[in-house]
Design a protein around this motif. Structure first.
Motif, short mmCIF file in Angstrom:
data_model
loop_
_atom_site.label_atom_id
_atom_site.label_comp_id
_atom_site.label_asym_id
_atom_site.label_seq_id
_atom_site.Cartn_x
_atom_site.Cartn_y
_atom_site.Cartn_z
N SER A 109 0.04 -2.53 -10.09
CA SER A 109 0.68 -2.48 -11.45
C SER A 109 0.73 -3.08 -12.78
O SER A 109 0.64 -3.71 -13.47
CB SER A 109 1.15 -1.37 -11.98
N ASP A 145 2.37 5.69 -14.15
CA ASP A 145 2.31 3.75 -14.34
C ASP A 145 2.41 3.63 -15.61
O ASP A 145 2.37 2.38 -15.43
CB ASP A 145 1.14 3.39 -13.30
N ARG A 148 4.75 1.81 -16.28
CA ARG A 148 4.90 0.16 -15.67
C ARG A 148 4.35 -0.77 -16.67
O ARG A 148 4.02 -1.93 -15.98
CB ARG A 148 4.54 0.50 -14.16
N GLU A 194 -8.73 1.43 -10.61
CA GLU A 194 -7.41 1.02 -9.77
C GLU A 194 -7.25 2.29 -8.29
O GLU A 194 -7.58 2.95 -8.84
CB GLU A 194 -6.05 1.16 -9.95
#
Ligand SMILES: Nc1nc2c(ncn2[C@@H]2O[C@H](COP(=O)(O)OP(=O)(O)OP(=O)(O)O)[C@@H](O)[C@H]2O)c(=O)[nH]1
Ligand SMILES: [Mg+2]
Length: 369
Positions: A109, A145, A148, A194
């Motif tokens: 991330s 995420d 993040r 990802e």
């Protein structure tokens, strides 16, 4: 909306109709009747054609709606989504598709945020998608995420989409591939997919991207030993992250160790040597160099025709994997098969029937509809 814009199948059946709350085209009758008594719903319904028009203009809200449609498990949404994708296809394919994998905590991330910001500064438009194998089981999603990737989320040239949160891995696979096409049609020229490095999903992501990289960390003497050779063999680059502070020299040592191992492995891309690199997602050091590696990769594979060949092969493999999945579903969901299967299984386990005989009988039933 002009009715003439509606595709045929939309008009054919009122019940499987096109009306998806918050997404779909407007049920004109309903809206006329309801507008007298109710306020128009906030989330104005849109037709496939309107969605196409807005997506190709780069409208992010419409892109989100389009992806929600792609991700929907409802049968009539599937048809709408295919109609949509059919029209978007001609605008897709022009991005660089990059896959990133790495164990939890490797810094994926953080890396994507730093890397994505760099690309945006260079004038690119970046879409980040995720495949999270755990979410297909738990129904959760890793990309809580978004928090993040705070800077990237706020950047108007970036688009972050969490992993589809339900369905089989095969279903998530389809949704992510189709989401890539939608993002490309919306003008995103770099797509990052990802996945957490825990097995099957790496192979799936490798099969949908041009360039695949493994993000790893130091402290890895044992880890290196234990690391599945298979994953290293999928990668076009191995990135040793967290090469900062006291860890820098160790990271450099790890990088060399990886290069030694890579020397004995077969690289996944013809004409391209997979190498290891160091970077720090925290300080940004080495991130620009990784972008240069990817650009060199693109040049190299475009010139040699390997890129085009890879994409053609990926499309072909995708088609066959979808056929296999459909056949499997169709077989196991077949009413009679569902009823008979336990009996045949029992017969096989107890030695009353050979496997071939049981399968043969099941298929006779299945095919004689
Ligand atoms: N020192 C240092 N720390 C880093 C670096 N990159 C990430 N970290 C830290 O490592 C921890 C994990 O980073 P994440 O980016 O969340 O890792 P991840 O791979 O996305 O992890 P999952 O989402 O759990 O799979 C965080 O505390 C980061 O701040 C780096 O380059 N240097
Ligand atoms: Mg993460």
């Amino acid at each position: 909306m002009a009715d003439s814009k509606r595709p045929e199948w939309q008009e054919s059946d009122e019940h499987t109709s096109t009306y998806m709350p918050g997404i779909s085209s407007t049920h004109d009758g309903f809206q006329k009747a309801s507008s007298k008594r109710f306020k128009k719903p906030k989330n104005t319904d849109v037709s496939v054609q309107e969605m196409v028009d807005q997506v190709i203009k780069g409208d992010r809200m419409m892109l989100s709606k389009a992806i929600t449609l792609i991700e929907s498990n409802a049968e009539h949404h599937f048809k709408m989504a295919q109609e949509l994708l059919g029209q978007l296809l001609q605008y897709s394919g022009k991005s660089i598709r990059i896959g990133i994998t790495g164990v939890p905590g490797a810094g994926k991330s953080t890396f994507i945020e730093e890397f994505g910001m760099l690309l945006c500064e260079l004038g690119h438009r970046v879409a980040v998608l995720a495949i999270d194998p755990s979410s297909t089981i738990s129904g959760g999603s890793i990309l809580g995420d978004k928090t993040r990737m705070e800077r990237l989320v706020r950047n108007e040239n970036a688009y972050i989409r969490p992993s589809p949160s339900s369905g089989t891995l095969g279903g998530v696979h389809r949704k992510t591939r189709e989401t890539i096409l939608a993002c490309e049609a919306a003008g995103f020229d770099i797509i990052i997919v990802e996945t957490v490095g825990v097995g099957q999903s790496e192979v799936i992501v490798r099969g949908m991207v041009d360039f695949f990289m493994l993000l790893t960390i130091t402290g890895a003497g044992d880890q290196l030993q234990g690391m599945k050779k298979g994953i290293m063999e999928l990668a076009d680059a191995i990135i040793v992250n967290k090469a900062d502070g006291d860890n820098k020299s160790l990271a450099e040592k790890t990088r060399k160790e990886y290069n030694q191992i890579l020397h004995f492995l077969m690289p996944p891309t013809k004409g391209w040597e997979t190498k290891a690199y160091c970077c720090s997602a925290l300080t940004g050091e080495g991130i620009g160099a990784i972008w240069n590696v990817i650009k060199a990769f693109r040049e190299n594979t475009r010139e040699s025709g390997v890129l085009e060949e890879r994409r053609m092969l990926q499309a072909k493999e995708w088609m066959y994997s979808q056929i296999t999945e459909r056949l499997e579903q169709s077989f196991y969901q077949h009413k009679e098969i569902k009823e008979l299967l336990p009996y045949y299984q029992h017969a096989v386990i107890n030695g009353h029937s050979t496997v071939s005989m049981a399968v043969d009988l099941l298929f006779s039933k299945y095919l004689n509809e």
